[in-house]
Design a protein around this motif. Structure first.
Motif, PDB file in Angstrom:
ATOM      1  N   ALA A  19      18.400  -1.433   1.467  1.00  0.00           N
ATOM      2  CA  ALA A  19      16.867  -1.130   1.935  1.00  0.00           C
ATOM      3  C   ALA A  19      16.611  -0.875   0.774  1.00  0.00           C
ATOM      4  CB  ALA A  19      17.431   1.049   2.312  1.00  0.00           C
ATOM      5  N   ALA A  20      17.192  -0.860  -0.409  1.00  0.00           N
ATOM      6  CA  ALA A  20      16.068  -0.212  -1.256  1.00  0.00           C
ATOM      7  C   ALA A  20      15.887  -1.730  -2.000  1.00  0.00           C
ATOM      8  CB  ALA A  20      16.870  -0.527  -2.957  1.00  0.00           C
ATOM      9  N   GLU A  21      16.056  -3.464  -1.413  1.00  0.00           N
ATOM     10  CA  GLU A  21      15.599  -4.099  -2.052  1.00  0.00           C
ATOM     11  C   GLU A  21      14.284  -4.828  -0.313  1.00  0.00           C
ATOM     12  OE1 GLU A  21      18.273  -7.414  -0.736  1.00  0.00           O
ATOM     13  OE2 GLU A  21      20.057  -6.878  -2.619  1.00  0.00           O
ATOM     14  N   ARG A  22      14.760  -4.041   0.693  1.00  0.00           N
ATOM     15  CA  ARG A  22      13.273  -4.268   1.754  1.00  0.00           C
ATOM     16  C   ARG A  22      12.420  -2.690   0.451  1.00  0.00           C
ATOM     17  NH1 ARG A  22      10.594  -6.715   4.159  1.00  0.00           N
ATOM     18  NH2 ARG A  22      12.900  -8.426   4.277  1.00  0.00           N
ATOM     19  N   GLN A  23      12.303  -2.450   0.118  1.00  0.00           N
ATOM     20  CA  GLN A  23      11.124  -1.126  -0.544  1.00  0.00           C
ATOM     21  C   GLN A  23      10.654  -1.981  -1.426  1.00  0.00           C
ATOM     22  OE1 GLN A  23      14.041   2.142  -0.636  1.00  0.00           O
ATOM     23  NE2 GLN A  23      12.420   2.795  -1.638  1.00  0.00           N
ATOM     24  N   ILE A  24      11.516  -2.956  -1.866  1.00  0.00           N
ATOM     25  CA  ILE A  24      10.753  -3.758  -3.197  1.00  0.00           C
ATOM     26  C   ILE A  24      10.381  -5.022  -2.834  1.00  0.00           C
ATOM     27  CG2 ILE A  24      11.514  -5.071  -4.416  1.00  0.00           C
ATOM     28  CD1 ILE A  24      13.819  -3.174  -5.830  1.00  0.00           C
ATOM     29  N   LEU A  25      11.064  -5.694  -1.729  1.00  0.00           N
ATOM     30  CA  LEU A  25       9.566  -6.883  -1.300  1.00  0.00           C
ATOM     31  C   LEU A  25       8.202  -6.294  -0.348  1.00  0.00           C
ATOM     32  CD1 LEU A  25      13.171  -8.788   0.751  1.00  0.00           C
ATOM     33  CD2 LEU A  25      11.708  -9.620  -1.693  1.00  0.00           C
ATOM     34  N   GLU A  26       8.912  -4.795   0.120  1.00  0.00           N
ATOM     35  CA  GLU A  26       7.632  -4.483   0.957  1.00  0.00           C
ATOM     36  C   GLU A  26       6.187  -3.797  -0.191  1.00  0.00           C
ATOM     37  OE1 GLU A  26       8.915  -1.122   3.197  1.00  0.00           O
ATOM     38  OE2 GLU A  26       9.129  -2.761   4.976  1.00  0.00           O
ATOM     39  N   ALA A  27       6.820  -3.425  -1.567  1.00  0.00           N
ATOM     40  CA  ALA A  27       6.149  -3.303  -2.449  1.00  0.00           C
ATOM     41  C   ALA A  27       5.376  -4.177  -2.380  1.00  0.00           C
ATOM     42  CB  ALA A  27       7.228  -2.393  -3.549  1.00  0.00           C
ATOM     43  N   VAL A  28       5.556  -5.588  -2.752  1.00  0.00           N
ATOM     44  CA  VAL A  28       4.868  -6.471  -3.366  1.00  0.00           C
ATOM     45  C   VAL A  28       4.139  -7.034  -2.304  1.00  0.00           C
ATOM     46  CG1 VAL A  28       5.364  -9.160  -3.967  1.00  0.00           C
ATOM     47  CG2 VAL A  28       7.127  -7.430  -4.651  1.00  0.00           C
ATOM     48  N   ILE A  29       4.373  -7.407  -1.131  1.00  0.00           N
ATOM     49  CA  ILE A  29       3.487  -7.491  -0.069  1.00  0.00           C
ATOM     50  C   ILE A  29       2.325  -6.673   0.007  1.00  0.00           C
ATOM     51  CG2 ILE A  29       3.332  -7.947   2.250  1.00  0.00           C
ATOM     52  CD1 ILE A  29       6.035  -8.797   2.653  1.00  0.00           C
ATOM     53  N   LYS A  30       2.646  -4.987  -0.543  1.00  0.00           N
ATOM     54  CA  LYS A  30       1.809  -4.416   0.029  1.00  0.00           C
ATOM     55  C   LYS A  30       0.822  -4.384  -0.722  1.00  0.00           C
ATOM     56  CE  LYS A  30       1.347   1.459  -0.125  1.00  0.00           C
ATOM     57  NZ  LYS A  30      -0.416   1.203  -1.331  1.00  0.00           N
ATOM     58  N   LEU A  31       1.272  -4.569  -2.616  1.00  0.00           N
ATOM     59  CA  LEU A  31       0.305  -4.877  -3.432  1.00  0.00           C
ATOM     60  C   LEU A  31      -0.677  -6.023  -3.316  1.00  0.00           C
ATOM     61  CD1 LEU A  31       2.222  -4.110  -6.275  1.00  0.00           C
ATOM     62  CD2 LEU A  31       0.869  -2.620  -5.928  1.00  0.00           C
ATOM     63  N   LEU A  32      -0.241  -6.914  -2.746  1.00  0.00           N
ATOM     64  CA  LEU A  32      -0.772  -8.324  -2.388  1.00  0.00           C
ATOM     65  C   LEU A  32      -1.979  -8.345  -1.254  1.00  0.00           C
ATOM     66  CD1 LEU A  32       2.519 -11.381  -2.420  1.00  0.00           C
ATOM     67  CD2 LEU A  32       0.559 -10.890  -4.700  1.00  0.00           C
ATOM     68  N   GLU A  33      -1.758  -7.190  -0.379  1.00  0.00           N
ATOM     69  CA  GLU A  33      -2.994  -6.894   0.800  1.00  0.00           C
ATOM     70  C   GLU A  33      -3.822  -6.245  -0.041  1.00  0.00           C
ATOM     71  OE1 GLU A  33       0.000  -5.469   3.413  1.00  0.00           O
ATOM     72  OE2 GLU A  33       0.300  -6.718   5.005  1.00  0.00           O
ATOM     73  N   GLU A  34      -3.468  -5.492  -1.074  1.00  0.00           N
ATOM     74  CA  GLU A  34      -4.184  -5.217  -1.664  1.00  0.00           C
ATOM     75  C   GLU A  34      -5.643  -5.703  -2.606  1.00  0.00           C
ATOM     76  OE1 GLU A  34      -1.935  -1.053  -3.927  1.00  0.00           O
ATOM     77  OE2 GLU A  34      -1.914   0.136  -1.294  1.00  0.00           O
ATOM     78  N   GLY A  35      -5.234  -7.019  -2.255  1.00  0.00           N
ATOM     79  CA  GLY A  35      -5.393  -7.400  -3.826  1.00  0.00           C
ATOM     80  C   GLY A  35      -5.332  -7.818  -5.002  1.00  0.00           C
ATOM     81  N   VAL A  36      -3.717  -7.684  -5.362  1.00  0.00           N
ATOM     82  CA  VAL A  36      -3.588  -7.966  -6.718  1.00  0.00           C
ATOM     83  C   VAL A  36      -2.766  -9.210  -6.593  1.00  0.00           C
ATOM     84  CG1 VAL A  36      -1.859  -6.503  -8.072  1.00  0.00           C
ATOM     85  CG2 VAL A  36      -2.499  -4.891  -7.409  1.00  0.00           C
ATOM     86  N   SER A  37      -3.435  -9.537  -7.690  1.00  0.00           N
ATOM     87  CA  SER A  37      -2.958 -10.741  -7.987  1.00  0.00           C
ATOM     88  C   SER A  37      -1.725 -11.012  -8.177  1.00  0.00           C
ATOM     89  CB  SER A  37      -4.029 -11.639  -8.972  1.00  0.00           C
ATOM     90  OG  SER A  37      -3.804 -10.964 -10.420  1.00  0.00           O
ATOM     91  N   LEU A  38      -1.010 -12.763  -8.371  1.00  0.00           N
ATOM     92  CA  LEU A  38       0.097 -13.235  -9.351  1.00  0.00           C
ATOM     93  C   LEU A  38       0.473 -12.408 -10.518  1.00  0.00           C
ATOM     94  CD1 LEU A  38       1.466 -15.920  -7.257  1.00  0.00           C
ATOM     95  CD2 LEU A  38       1.769 -13.612  -6.786  1.00  0.00           C
ATOM     96  N   ALA A  39      -0.919 -12.980 -10.938  1.00  0.00           N
ATOM     97  CA  ALA A  39      -1.123 -12.349 -12.432  1.00  0.00           C
ATOM     98  C   ALA A  39      -0.550 -10.412 -12.509  1.00  0.00           C
ATOM     99  CB  ALA A  39      -1.861 -12.884 -13.480  1.00  0.00           C
ATOM    100  N   ASP A  40      -1.418 -10.085 -11.839  1.00  0.00           N
ATOM    101  CA  ASP A  40      -0.960  -8.885 -12.485  1.00  0.00           C
ATOM    102  C   ASP A  40       0.103  -7.576 -11.176  1.00  0.00           C
ATOM    103  OD1 ASP A  40      -3.944  -8.538 -13.760  1.00  0.00           O
ATOM    104  OD2 ASP A  40      -5.010  -8.538 -12.286  1.00  0.00           O
ATOM    105  N   LEU A  41       0.877  -8.939 -11.145  1.00  0.00           N
ATOM    106  CA  LEU A  41       1.776  -7.866 -10.869  1.00  0.00           C
ATOM    107  C   LEU A  41       2.726  -7.996 -11.568  1.00  0.00           C
ATOM    108  CD1 LEU A  41       2.258  -9.689  -7.018  1.00  0.00           C
ATOM    109  CD2 LEU A  41       2.026  -6.763  -7.383  1.00  0.00           C
ATOM    110  N   SER A  42       3.608  -7.004 -12.462  1.00  0.00           N
ATOM    111  CA  SER A  42       4.233  -6.909 -13.129  1.00  0.00           C
ATOM    112  C   SER A  42       5.704  -5.925 -12.274  1.00  0.00           C
ATOM    113  CB  SER A  42       3.736  -6.369 -14.441  1.00  0.00           C
ATOM    114  OG  SER A  42       3.662  -4.839 -13.845  1.00  0.00           O
TER     115      SER A  42
END
Length: 203
Positions: A19-42
């Protein structure tokens, strides 16, 4: 406090881990969908969005590159598992997987954007190849090597070149001709039959 099994031992936390792994992966996808660039993903931003601690992420991935690759892999179709009973069927399944993945990249704006960004980061692009592309190539080699051992393919061929012969036509159709109608699954059969004809032992 850990729940107990019937035998009195503690219940393992595997479901909670998944469940935690899924939350993390979904969080990254959510941020990417919001337009956050790879450079700004921390890691900090991902942890905050996922509602987990940074340590939870680092326990699963060594760093951002591995996490990004896992996110992309989760968005792609899984690699097929050759049954080993029929060379042609195994090759058709693997070549058609190239079609499915290529079609997804062409039709998904998010995947297209992520791949475009990944190629600007040599370390990340190299990590993607080592964790995703290279295992798929080795799978092709294994299937072709088995075909040689079974006498279905003539000995002495260059395995890497043979693998390229199967994959390249599908890559051209799905990824290098934007705007063209996407091919159907029957194309994999046509490619495999045409290439196998040139690789079979001489009669």
């Amino acid at each position: 406090m850990d729940k107990q099994h019937k035998d009195g031992g503690p219940r393992r936390g595997r479901p909670r881990s998944q469940a935690a792994e899924r939350q993390i992966l979904e969080a990254v996808i959510k941020l990417l969908e919001e337009g956050v660039s790879l450079a700004d993903l921390s890691i900090e931003r991902i942890a905050r969005t996922a509602g987990v601690g940074k340590a939870t992420i680092y326990r699963r991935w060594a760093g951002k590159e591995e996490l990004y690759v896992e996110v992309v892999r989760s968005m792609e179709s899984p690699s097929p598992s050759p049954a080993g009973r029929c060379l042609r069927d195994d090759l058709v399944a693997m070549v058609d997987n190239v079609r499915v993945r290529g079609a997804a990249k062409q039709s998904s704006a998010l995947l297209h954007n992520v791949f475009a960004q990944m190629q600007s980061y040599p370390r990340l692009w190299s990590k993607y190849h080592s964790l995703v592309i290279d295992p798929r190539r080795r799978l092709f080699d294994e299937v072709l090597r088995r075909g040689i051992e079974n006498g279905e393919i003539r000995a002495g061929i260059d395995l890497e070149m043979a693998g390229d012969l199967f994959v390249a036509p599908m890559l051209v159709r799905t990824m290098l001709r934007p705007g063209r109608e996407l091919p159907g699954p029957e194309l994999a059969e046509r490619i495999v039959d045409a290439v196998l004809e040139g690789l079979r032992p001489e009669r």
